[in-house]
Design a protein around this motif. Sequence first.
Motif, PDB file in Angstrom:
ATOM      1  N   GLY A  25      -9.980   9.269  -3.715  1.00 61.62           N
ATOM      2  CA  GLY A  25      -8.807   9.884  -4.311  1.00 61.62           C
ATOM      3  C   GLY A  25      -7.734  10.252  -3.303  1.00 61.62           C
ATOM      4  N   SER A  26      -6.877  11.176  -3.720  1.00 62.81           N
ATOM      5  CA  SER A  26      -5.736  11.562  -2.905  1.00 62.81           C
ATOM      6  C   SER A  26      -5.428  13.034  -3.099  1.00 62.81           C
ATOM      7  CB  SER A  26      -4.510  10.727  -3.292  1.00 62.81           C
ATOM      8  OG  SER A  26      -3.343  11.249  -2.712  1.00 62.81           O
ATOM      9  N   VAL A  27      -5.409  13.776  -1.995  1.00 58.69           N
ATOM     10  CA  VAL A  27      -5.021  15.186  -2.045  1.00 58.69           C
ATOM     11  C   VAL A  27      -3.553  15.279  -2.460  1.00 58.69           C
ATOM     12  CG1 VAL A  27      -4.686  17.270  -0.664  1.00 58.69           C
ATOM     13  CG2 VAL A  27      -6.728  15.864  -0.320  1.00 58.69           C
ATOM     14  N   THR A  28      -2.724  14.402  -1.897  1.00 60.07           N
ATOM     15  CA  THR A  28      -1.295  14.414  -2.193  1.00 60.07           C
ATOM     16  C   THR A  28      -1.030  14.214  -3.683  1.00 60.07           C
ATOM     17  OG1 THR A  28      -0.840  13.495  -0.013  1.00 60.07           O
ATOM     18  CG2 THR A  28       0.925  13.350  -1.629  1.00 60.07           C
ATOM     19  N   LEU A  29      -1.749  13.287  -4.299  1.00 58.21           N
ATOM     20  CA  LEU A  29      -1.561  13.022  -5.724  1.00 58.21           C
ATOM     21  C   LEU A  29      -2.378  13.974  -6.597  1.00 58.21           C
ATOM     22  CD1 LEU A  29      -1.598   9.107  -5.752  1.00 58.21           C
ATOM     23  CD2 LEU A  29       0.386  10.626  -5.861  1.00 58.21           C
ATOM     24  N   GLY A  30      -3.257  14.770  -5.962  1.00 62.97           N
ATOM     25  CA  GLY A  30      -4.073  15.712  -6.717  1.00 62.97           C
ATOM     26  C   GLY A  30      -5.118  15.044  -7.591  1.00 62.97           C
ATOM     27  N   LYS A  31      -5.668  13.906  -7.118  1.00 63.52           N
ATOM     28  CA  LYS A  31      -6.653  13.161  -7.910  1.00 63.52           C
ATOM     29  C   LYS A  31      -7.914  12.932  -7.084  1.00 63.52           C
ATOM     30  CE  LYS A  31      -3.479  10.801 -10.948  1.00 63.52           C
ATOM     31  NZ  LYS A  31      -3.324   9.609 -11.732  1.00 63.52           N
ATOM     32  N   ASP A  32      -9.060  13.109  -7.742  1.00 65.61           N
ATOM     33  CA  ASP A  32     -10.341  12.889  -7.069  1.00 65.61           C
ATOM     34  C   ASP A  32     -10.662  11.407  -6.898  1.00 65.61           C
ATOM     35  OD1 ASP A  32     -10.783  15.612  -6.816  1.00 65.61           O
ATOM     36  OD2 ASP A  32     -11.824  15.745  -8.743  1.00 65.61           O
ATOM     37  N   THR A  33     -10.184  10.599  -7.813  1.00 67.20           N
ATOM     38  CA  THR A  33     -10.331   9.149  -7.711  1.00 67.20           C
ATOM     39  C   THR A  33      -8.977   8.523  -8.039  1.00 67.20           C
ATOM     40  OG1 THR A  33     -11.005   8.918 -10.019  1.00 67.20           O
ATOM     41  CG2 THR A  33     -12.773   9.176  -8.392  1.00 67.20           C
ATOM     42  N   LEU A  34      -8.807   7.294  -7.623  1.00 69.17           N
ATOM     43  CA  LEU A  34      -7.550   6.588  -7.864  1.00 69.17           C
ATOM     44  C   LEU A  34      -7.820   5.200  -8.423  1.00 69.17           C
ATOM     45  CD1 LEU A  34      -5.624   7.187  -4.497  1.00 69.17           C
ATOM     46  CD2 LEU A  34      -5.234   8.360  -6.657  1.00 69.17           C
ATOM     47  N   SER A  35      -6.888   4.712  -9.194  1.00 72.43           N
ATOM     48  CA  SER A  35      -6.908   3.286  -9.505  1.00 72.43           C
ATOM     49  C   SER A  35      -6.025   2.628  -8.438  1.00 72.43           C
ATOM     50  CB  SER A  35      -6.382   3.014 -10.910  1.00 72.43           C
ATOM     51  OG  SER A  35      -5.072   3.508 -11.061  1.00 72.43           O
ATOM     52  N   VAL A  36      -6.626   1.692  -7.705  1.00 70.52           N
ATOM     53  CA  VAL A  36      -5.946   1.072  -6.561  1.00 70.52           C
ATOM     54  C   VAL A  36      -5.873  -0.432  -6.783  1.00 70.52           C
ATOM     55  CG1 VAL A  36      -6.036   0.668  -4.069  1.00 70.52           C
ATOM     56  CG2 VAL A  36      -6.764   2.871  -4.997  1.00 70.52           C
ATOM     57  N   GLY A  37      -4.674  -0.969  -6.650  1.00 72.93           N
ATOM     58  CA  GLY A  37      -4.481  -2.412  -6.695  1.00 72.93           C
ATOM     59  C   GLY A  37      -4.278  -2.947  -5.295  1.00 72.93           C
ATOM     60  N   LEU A  38      -4.808  -4.116  -5.017  1.00 70.08           N
ATOM     61  CA  LEU A  38      -4.663  -4.738  -3.700  1.00 70.08           C
ATOM     62  C   LEU A  38      -4.153  -6.160  -3.879  1.00 70.08           C
ATOM     63  CD1 LEU A  38      -5.060  -4.835  -0.615  1.00 70.08           C
ATOM     64  CD2 LEU A  38      -7.423  -5.539  -1.053  1.00 70.08           C
ATOM     65  N   ASN A  39      -3.071  -6.462  -3.191  1.00 75.76           N
ATOM     66  CA  ASN A  39      -2.500  -7.801  -3.228  1.00 75.76           C
ATOM     67  C   ASN A  39      -2.430  -8.307  -1.790  1.00 75.76           C
ATOM     68  OD1 ASN A  39      -1.252 -10.128  -3.975  1.00 75.76           O
ATOM     69  ND2 ASN A  39       0.711  -9.205  -4.435  1.00 75.76           N
ATOM     70  N   ILE A  40      -3.098  -9.417  -1.521  1.00 76.52           N
ATOM     71  CA  ILE A  40      -3.121  -9.976  -0.171  1.00 76.52           C
ATOM     72  C   ILE A  40      -2.128 -11.126  -0.102  1.00 76.52           C
ATOM     73  CG2 ILE A  40      -4.533 -11.138   1.565  1.00 76.52           C
ATOM     74  CD1 ILE A  40      -6.924  -9.568   0.350  1.00 76.52           C
ATOM     75  N   ARG A  41      -1.165 -10.991   0.786  1.00 77.96           N
ATOM     76  CA  ARG A  41      -0.140 -12.019   0.971  1.00 77.96           C
ATOM     77  C   ARG A  41      -0.317 -12.615   2.370  1.00 77.96           C
ATOM     78  NH1 ARG A  41       3.480 -11.423  -2.889  1.00 77.96           N
ATOM     79  NH2 ARG A  41       3.641  -9.443  -3.964  1.00 77.96           N
ATOM     80  N   VAL A  42      -0.342 -13.915   2.453  1.00 77.57           N
ATOM     81  CA  VAL A  42      -0.430 -14.556   3.756  1.00 77.57           C
ATOM     82  C   VAL A  42       0.982 -14.959   4.146  1.00 77.57           C
ATOM     83  CG1 VAL A  42      -1.373 -16.454   5.096  1.00 77.57           C
ATOM     84  CG2 VAL A  42      -2.769 -15.350   3.329  1.00 77.57           C
ATOM     85  N   THR A  43       1.474 -14.366   5.225  1.00 70.86           N
ATOM     86  CA  THR A  43       2.802 -14.705   5.717  1.00 70.86           C
ATOM     87  C   THR A  43       2.656 -15.838   6.715  1.00 70.86           C
ATOM     88  OG1 THR A  43       2.593 -12.946   7.356  1.00 70.86           O
ATOM     89  CG2 THR A  43       3.767 -12.414   5.346  1.00 70.86           C
ATOM     90  N   SER A  44       3.747 -16.468   7.046  1.00 73.91           N
ATOM     91  CA  SER A  44       3.668 -17.609   7.960  1.00 73.91           C
ATOM     92  C   SER A  44       4.971 -17.779   8.701  1.00 73.91           C
ATOM     93  CB  SER A  44       3.354 -18.880   7.167  1.00 73.91           C
ATOM     94  OG  SER A  44       4.487 -19.254   6.411  1.00 73.91           O
ATOM     95  N   ASN A  81      -1.659   1.271 -11.910  1.00 78.13           N
ATOM     96  CA  ASN A  81      -2.376   1.804 -10.749  1.00 78.13           C
ATOM     97  C   ASN A  81      -1.686   3.049 -10.199  1.00 78.13           C
ATOM     98  OD1 ASN A  81      -4.291  -0.303 -10.719  1.00 78.13           O
ATOM     99  ND2 ASN A  81      -2.852  -1.609  -9.648  1.00 78.13           N
ATOM    100  N   ASP A  82      -2.511   3.965  -9.681  1.00 75.68           N
ATOM    101  CA  ASP A  82      -1.962   5.119  -8.971  1.00 75.68           C
ATOM    102  C   ASP A  82      -1.381   4.689  -7.632  1.00 75.68           C
ATOM    103  OD1 ASP A  82      -2.882   7.109 -10.872  1.00 75.68           O
ATOM    104  OD2 ASP A  82      -4.905   6.709 -10.098  1.00 75.68           O
ATOM    105  N   LEU A  83      -2.013   3.692  -7.024  1.00 74.32           N
ATOM    106  CA  LEU A  83      -1.621   3.215  -5.705  1.00 74.32           C
ATOM    107  C   LEU A  83      -1.763   1.701  -5.661  1.00 74.32           C
ATOM    108  CD1 LEU A  83      -0.993   3.866  -2.666  1.00 74.32           C
ATOM    109  CD2 LEU A  83      -3.469   3.933  -2.324  1.00 74.32           C
TER     110      LEU A  83
END
Length: 173
Positions: A25-44, A81-83
């Motif tokens: 989670g996040s103290v800043t957002l005041g949440k014990d757990t978060l929904s987190v999305g991850l997007n991986i981009r390959v730059t070149s 997502n929260d983050l």
Amino acid sequence: YLEGPISTNKTVYVRRYAEEKAKRGSVTLGKDTLSVGLNIRVTSREASTDLGLPAPNYDEKTLDYLIPEEVLGFGSGYDENDLNIDFYDEFSNTKGLTRTSYQSFFQEGELRGRKKAPNLVLFGAGNRPSDGCGSTHLEPSLRNRFVTIPFEPDREAWLEEFAEENIDARIYT
């Protein structure tokens, strides 16, 4: 910004970070757990559609850029997502105008006049120039925008990870 030798599982580390962030989670957002999305981009080295596709505006006689909503953190599912974490892998291999455009995005959170979503966090990774894979040093003005984490392989940690994931340790030796 994760910086280290070729093939040291920097991408795996970011995936694990996202998983842990969701659990802790996040103290800043005041949440014990978060929904987190991850997007991986390959730059070149080449121009990237992330930076926008040129779109002539004939009425205004200007050149506008169409920027994918996902790049700014407004894509499908991002608002659920929260983050959201966008991970720019192989960033040290970008060159010229591509690097300059990304530099503006990383520094100001803005790309061609459009702001990124407030719940979007940007990560980057690359190899060291000394690794001989075409990587270059990040400019000081760009490097200063990141917290840089030197990333070195740790044989014991990898073998422990392999055991947890049921991966044959012989691939390491």
